[in-house]
Scaffold this motif. Structure first.
Motif, PDB file in Angstrom:
ATOM      1  N   THR A  23      -3.996  -6.964 -19.885  1.00 34.33           N
ATOM      2  CA  THR A  23      -5.131  -6.774 -18.983  1.00 34.33           C
ATOM      3  C   THR A  23      -5.605  -5.327 -18.898  1.00 34.33           C
ATOM      4  OG1 THR A  23      -3.701  -6.401 -17.058  1.00 34.33           O
ATOM      5  CG2 THR A  23      -4.326  -8.686 -17.557  1.00 34.33           C
ATOM      6  N   GLY A  24      -4.737  -4.392 -19.301  1.00 24.81           N
ATOM      7  CA  GLY A  24      -5.064  -2.976 -19.177  1.00 24.81           C
ATOM      8  C   GLY A  24      -4.892  -2.436 -17.772  1.00 24.81           C
ATOM      9  N   LYS A  25      -4.359  -3.254 -16.855  1.00 21.50           N
ATOM     10  CA  LYS A  25      -4.211  -2.835 -15.463  1.00 21.50           C
ATOM     11  C   LYS A  25      -2.809  -2.292 -15.181  1.00 21.50           C
ATOM     12  CE  LYS A  25      -7.650  -6.108 -13.689  1.00 21.50           C
ATOM     13  NZ  LYS A  25      -7.910  -7.209 -12.727  1.00 21.50           N
ATOM     14  N   LYS A  26      -2.742  -1.426 -14.194  1.00 22.40           N
ATOM     15  CA  LYS A  26      -1.449  -0.850 -13.805  1.00 22.40           C
ATOM     16  C   LYS A  26      -0.626  -1.864 -13.020  1.00 22.40           C
ATOM     17  CE  LYS A  26       0.691   3.167 -11.599  1.00 22.40           C
ATOM     18  NZ  LYS A  26       0.478   4.417 -10.816  1.00 22.40           N
TER      19      LYS A  26
ATOM     20  N   ARG B  12       0.840  -1.218   0.000  1.00 22.52           N
ATOM     21  CA  ARG B  12       0.000   0.000   0.000  1.00 22.52           C
ATOM     22  C   ARG B  12       0.866   1.256   0.000  1.00 22.52           C
ATOM     23  NH1 ARG B  12      -4.729   1.602   4.430  1.00 22.52           N
ATOM     24  NH2 ARG B  12      -4.722   3.853   3.980  1.00 22.52           N
ATOM     25  N   LEU B  13       1.943   1.234   0.742  1.00 24.01           N
ATOM     26  CA  LEU B  13       2.807   2.411   0.859  1.00 24.01           C
ATOM     27  C   LEU B  13       3.470   2.797  -0.469  1.00 24.01           C
ATOM     28  CD1 LEU B  13       4.453   1.584   4.289  1.00 24.01           C
ATOM     29  CD2 LEU B  13       3.036   3.596   3.815  1.00 24.01           C
ATOM     30  N   VAL B  14       3.756   1.819  -1.326  1.00 17.31           N
ATOM     31  CA  VAL B  14       4.375   2.151  -2.621  1.00 17.31           C
ATOM     32  C   VAL B  14       3.341   2.446  -3.701  1.00 17.31           C
ATOM     33  CG1 VAL B  14       6.489   0.874  -2.135  1.00 17.31           C
ATOM     34  CG2 VAL B  14       4.611  -0.271  -3.373  1.00 17.31           C
ATOM     35  N   GLY B  15       2.056   2.403  -3.326  1.00 19.16           N
ATOM     36  CA  GLY B  15       1.031   2.851  -4.256  1.00 19.16           C
ATOM     37  C   GLY B  15       0.149   1.789  -4.870  1.00 19.16           C
ATOM     38  N   VAL B  16       0.208   0.555  -4.357  1.00 22.00           N
ATOM     39  CA  VAL B  16      -0.655  -0.494  -4.891  1.00 22.00           C
ATOM     40  C   VAL B  16      -2.105  -0.208  -4.474  1.00 22.00           C
ATOM     41  CG1 VAL B  16      -1.200  -2.955  -4.849  1.00 22.00           C
ATOM     42  CG2 VAL B  16       1.187  -2.193  -4.900  1.00 22.00           C
ATOM     43  N   LYS B  17      -2.985  -0.178  -5.458  1.00 23.19           N
ATOM     44  CA  LYS B  17      -4.390   0.138  -5.229  1.00 23.19           C
ATOM     45  C   LYS B  17      -5.278  -1.006  -5.725  1.00 23.19           C
ATOM     46  CE  LYS B  17      -3.923   5.183  -5.447  1.00 23.19           C
ATOM     47  NZ  LYS B  17      -2.460   5.166  -5.364  1.00 23.19           N
ATOM     48  N   PRO B  18      -6.537  -1.036  -5.274  1.00 21.63           N
ATOM     49  CA  PRO B  18      -7.465  -2.066  -5.764  1.00 21.63           C
ATOM     50  C   PRO B  18      -7.518  -2.089  -7.291  1.00 21.63           C
ATOM     51  CG  PRO B  18      -8.429  -0.922  -3.899  1.00 21.63           C
ATOM     52  CD  PRO B  18      -7.165  -0.187  -4.231  1.00 21.63           C
ATOM     53  N   GLY B  19      -7.436  -3.287  -7.844  1.00 23.90           N
ATOM     54  CA  GLY B  19      -7.468  -3.450  -9.288  1.00 23.90           C
ATOM     55  C   GLY B  19      -6.110  -3.446  -9.950  1.00 23.90           C
ATOM     56  N   ASP B  20      -5.055  -3.083  -9.209  1.00 20.96           N
ATOM     57  CA  ASP B  20      -3.702  -3.061  -9.768  1.00 20.96           C
ATOM     58  C   ASP B  20      -3.120  -4.474  -9.824  1.00 20.96           C
ATOM     59  OD1 ASP B  20      -3.897  -0.336  -9.955  1.00 20.96           O
ATOM     60  OD2 ASP B  20      -2.498   0.104  -8.321  1.00 20.96           O
ATOM     61  N   GLU B  21      -1.908  -4.554 -10.374  1.00 17.47           N
ATOM     62  CA  GLU B  21      -1.187  -5.819 -10.449  1.00 17.47           C
ATOM     63  C   GLU B  21       0.204  -5.672  -9.844  1.00 17.47           C
ATOM     64  OE1 GLU B  21      -3.233  -7.771 -14.419  1.00 17.47           O
ATOM     65  OE2 GLU B  21      -1.405  -6.595 -14.666  1.00 17.47           O
ATOM     66  N   VAL B  22       0.727  -6.792  -9.345  1.00 15.38           N
ATOM     67  CA  VAL B  22       2.056  -6.818  -8.736  1.00 15.38           C
ATOM     68  C   VAL B  22       2.820  -8.005  -9.306  1.00 15.38           C
ATOM     69  CG1 VAL B  22       3.362  -7.081  -6.592  1.00 15.38           C
ATOM     70  CG2 VAL B  22       1.227  -5.759  -6.600  1.00 15.38           C
ATOM     71  N   ILE B  23       4.015  -7.739  -9.817  1.00 16.15           N
ATOM     72  CA  ILE B  23       4.890  -8.807 -10.304  1.00 16.15           C
ATOM     73  C   ILE B  23       5.526  -9.510  -9.115  1.00 16.15           C
ATOM     74  CG2 ILE B  23       7.079  -9.254 -11.489  1.00 16.15           C
ATOM     75  CD1 ILE B  23       6.341  -6.994 -13.427  1.00 16.15           C
ATOM     76  N   THR B  24       5.444 -10.835  -9.100  1.00 18.38           N
ATOM     77  CA  THR B  24       6.064 -11.601  -8.025  1.00 18.38           C
ATOM     78  C   THR B  24       6.378 -13.002  -8.533  1.00 18.38           C
ATOM     79  OG1 THR B  24       5.905 -12.133  -5.657  1.00 18.38           O
ATOM     80  CG2 THR B  24       3.930 -12.504  -6.988  1.00 18.38           C
TER      81      THR B  24
ATOM     82  N   LEU C 241       8.078  -7.741 -19.376  1.00 18.01           N
ATOM     83  CA  LEU C 241       7.767  -6.319 -19.558  1.00 18.01           C
ATOM     84  C   LEU C 241       7.996  -5.874 -21.000  1.00 18.01           C
ATOM     85  CD1 LEU C 241       9.176  -4.880 -16.208  1.00 18.01           C
ATOM     86  CD2 LEU C 241       6.772  -5.019 -16.899  1.00 18.01           C
ATOM     87  N   ASN C 242       9.001  -6.431 -21.651  1.00 20.20           N
ATOM     88  CA  ASN C 242       9.228  -6.088 -23.058  1.00 20.20           C
ATOM     89  C   ASN C 242       8.059  -6.534 -23.927  1.00 20.20           C
ATOM     90  OD1 ASN C 242      11.686  -4.836 -22.660  1.00 20.20           O
ATOM     91  ND2 ASN C 242      12.889  -6.684 -23.039  1.00 20.20           N
ATOM     92  N   GLU C 243       7.393  -7.614 -23.514  1.00 16.13           N
ATOM     93  CA  GLU C 243       6.256  -8.107 -24.299  1.00 16.13           C
ATOM     94  C   GLU C 243       4.940  -7.454 -23.898  1.00 16.13           C
ATOM     95  OE1 GLU C 243       4.020 -12.301 -25.565  1.00 16.13           O
ATOM     96  OE2 GLU C 243       5.839 -12.346 -24.331  1.00 16.13           O
ATOM     97  N   TYR C 244       4.728  -7.275 -22.590  1.00 17.42           N
ATOM     98  CA  TYR C 244       3.420  -6.837 -22.120  1.00 17.42           C
ATOM     99  C   TYR C 244       3.403  -5.435 -21.503  1.00 17.42           C
ATOM    100  CZ  TYR C 244       2.023 -11.731 -22.665  1.00 17.42           C
ATOM    101  OH  TYR C 244       1.744 -12.975 -23.171  1.00 17.42           O
ATOM    102  N   GLY C 245       4.567  -4.880 -21.204  1.00 16.09           N
ATOM    103  CA  GLY C 245       4.602  -3.582 -20.543  1.00 16.09           C
ATOM    104  C   GLY C 245       4.294  -2.437 -21.483  1.00 16.09           C
ATOM    105  N   GLU C 246       3.624  -1.432 -20.940  1.00 14.94           N
ATOM    106  CA  GLU C 246       3.314  -0.217 -21.704  1.00 14.94           C
ATOM    107  C   GLU C 246       3.441   0.978 -20.775  1.00 14.94           C
ATOM    108  OE1 GLU C 246      -0.099   0.492 -24.742  1.00 14.94           O
ATOM    109  OE2 GLU C 246      -0.896   1.062 -22.766  1.00 14.94           O
ATOM    110  N   MET C 247       4.323   1.904 -21.092  1.00 15.79           N
ATOM    111  CA  MET C 247       4.515   3.077 -20.253  1.00 15.79           C
ATOM    112  C   MET C 247       3.462   4.139 -20.567  1.00 15.79           C
ATOM    113  SD  MET C 247       6.836   2.542 -18.044  1.00 15.79           S
ATOM    114  CE  MET C 247       6.842   4.229 -17.428  1.00 15.79           C
ATOM    115  N   ARG C 248       2.828   4.625 -19.508  1.00 11.91           N
ATOM    116  CA  ARG C 248       1.891   5.743 -19.602  1.00 11.91           C
ATOM    117  C   ARG C 248       2.361   6.834 -18.652  1.00 11.91           C
ATOM    118  NH1 ARG C 248      -3.964   2.496 -19.384  1.00 11.91           N
ATOM    119  NH2 ARG C 248      -3.459   0.953 -21.031  1.00 11.91           N
TER     120      ARG C 248
END
Length: 380
Positions: free
Chosen positions: A151-154, A83-95, A135-142
Motif C-alpha cells: 500500500t505504501g503506507k506507514k 495517537r500517543l504512539v504516533g498513529v496519524k491519518p493515512g497510516d496502518e495498524v496491525i491488529t 512483515l517478512n513479505e510486505y514490510g519495508e524499513m525506511r
C-alpha cells in the motif's frame, strides 16, 4: 456435546436465585453505595474529584505501571493510545479480526486503517508468527519506520487484544515489533488481572488500554483507563483526554486538538469500590472455571483454559465445539432455557466498513469463529 441438559442444570445450581442467567452481569457487594453517596454529598460528581485520583492510583498499582489515566470508556482509551504512539491519518495498524468492534473502530477514529492478521488457536489473540510472516513479505524499513510495500503506507502500531482475558504470546510479539520499529498498544479491555509470565497485561507494550464497562470483570458503569510506564506519554495522555487545556486557575487555553474523555467522579467512585474486590472476584471466577473444566472433560468438549506461564482472569469463559452445526444447537437450546450463552464476534472484515481492508488467510480466526461459544461467567 453429549447432554446440554446437564450443563443447564449445572449453571442453574451456580446461580440459584436468577431466573435469567446473564453472560456477565455486575455484582455490587462492597463499598459501592457508600462511595457513591460520598461523591453526591461532596457535589463533585463530574470529571474532578478524589475518586478519579484514587482510581488512577489503584489502576497503577493493579497493573504495575507508572501512570494511569482515567477516561470515559475503553474505546476512548484505545483511540488516544494509538495517537500517543504516533498513529496519524493515512497510516496502518496491525491488529486481529477476531475481536470486538471497538478495537478496530479506535483505529478508524484516528483516520488510519487496520491490517487484519490471524490469531493463534491457543490464545485466540493476535499471532506473533502470523505477524512475522506478514512483515517478512510486505514490510519495508525506511528512516522513519516500517512501511507496507503493498500500500505504501506507514505501519505505525501493532494492536493485539487479549481475548476474553487470555494473554497473547507477548514476548515473541515484542521481539518482532522491536525488529520492525512498530510500537505496541495492548488492548487489555478484557484482561484486567491477567498476567503473562508474571507481568500484568497492559504493562508489556508501550501503552495499555482497559475497559470498565458494565459487563467487565470490574465496572465503573462506563469507563476506561490508559496505562503506561513512560511518564511523558502518561502526562500527554492526561492532557489530551482533558480537552488539551493548559493548566491555569481561571483562563481557558487549549494548545492542541484534545478530547473530552474525562471519567466522572461518580463512575470513579463505583470503580474504586469494585477494584477493592478484584482479588475475591478473580478467586470466585477461577473456582467456576474449575467446575466448568471438570464438567466439560466428562462431556468430551474443550473448555478454554489458561496457558502455562500465564494467569487468565477468566472474564468470559468459553468452549470450543466441534463445528458450526453443534454451535447453533448449543446456542439455541441454552438460550431457550434462559441461559444466555453467545457466539464469538463476527470477524471484523465481514463488517461493511472494514471489508476492503488488507488481511492474511485468517485460517485460525475462521476456525474459532465457527466453534467458540461463551458461557455464563459472572460472580456467583
Amino acid at each position: 456435546m453429549k447432554n446440554i441438559g446437564e450443563l443447564i442444570s449445572l449453571v442453574k445450581t451456580q446461580y440459584p436465585e436468577k431466573e435469567i442467567i446473564a453472560l456477565h452481569e455486575p455484582v455490587f457487594r462492597g463499598n459501592e453505595k457508600k462511595y457513591l453517596l460520598d461523591t453526591i454529598d461532596s457535589t463533585f460528581v463530574s470529571s474532578v474529584g478524589k475518586y478519579v485520583d484514587r482510581f488512577e492510583e489503584m489502576v497503577q498499582a493493579q497493573t504495575n505501571t507508572k501512570k494511569a489515566v482515567a477516561v470515559v470508556n475503553g474505546t476512548a482509551s484505545l483511540q488516544v493510545a494509538l495517537r500517543l504512539v504516533g498513529v496519524k491519518p493515512g497510516d496502518e495498524v496491525i491488529t486481529q479480526a477476531l475481536t470486538f468492534v471497538a478495537t478496530v473502530n479506535a483505529i478508524a477514529y484516528n483516520d488510519a486503517s487496520p491490517i487484519f492478521i490471524d490469531v493463534d488457536l491457543d490464545t485466540m489473540g493476535l499471532s506473533p508468527f502470523a505477524v512475522e510472516i506478514f512483515l517478512n513479505e510486505y514490510g519495508e524499513m525506511r528512516e522513519d519506520g516500517c512501511y507496507n510495500k503493498q500500500t505504501g503506507k506507514k505501519i505505525s502500531a501493532c494492536l493485539p487484544m487479549h481475548t476474553f482475558g487470555f494473554p497473547v504470546h507477548m514476548d515473541k510479539l515484542i521481539e518482532i515489533c522491536e525488529k520492525w520499529n512498530i510500537p505496541i498498544v495492548e488492548d487489555a479491555a478484557e484482561s484486567l488481572g491477567s498476567e503473562y509470565k508474571g507481568q500484568k497485561t497492559g504493562s508489556l507494550g508501550q501503552i495499555g488500554a482497559f475497559s470498565f464497562n458494565g459487563n467487565k470483570i470490574v465496572t465503573s458503569g462506563g469507563g476506561g483507563a490508559i496505562v503506561t510506564n513512560d511518564l511523558e506519554i502518561g502526562k500527554k495522555a492526561k492532557h489530551l483526554t482533558t480537552t488539551a487545556k493548559v493548566p491555569h486557575s481561571f483562563e481557558f487555553m487549549h494548545d492542541e486538538l484534545g478530547y473530552n474523555f474525562r471519567m466522572p467522579n461518580l463512575n470513579a467512585a463505583l470503580a474504586c469500590a469494585q477494584l477493592e474486590q478484584l482479588p475475591s472476584i478473580m478467586k470466585n471466577k477461577r473456582e467456576l472455571a474449575l467446575l466448568y473444566t471438570e464438567f466439560f472433560r466428562t462431556q468430551g468438549v474443550k473448555f478454554r483454559q489458561e496457558l502455562p506461564n500465564t494467569k487468565a482472569n477468566y472474564w468470559l469463559m468459553c468452549v470450543e465445539l466441534e463445528n458450526m452445526k453443534d454451535k447453533e444447537i448449543f446456542l439455541k437450546e441454552t438460550n431457550s432455557k434462559k441461559i444466555l450463552t453467545r457466539p464469538i464476534w463476527q470477524l471484523m472484515y465481514r463488517l461493511p466498513m472494514y471489508s476492503h481492508c488488507q488481511r492474511d488467510e485468517q485460517i485460525n480466526a475462521e476456525f474459532l469463529e465457527e466453534r467458540i461459544v461463551n458461557l455464563p461467567s459472572g460472580v456467583r
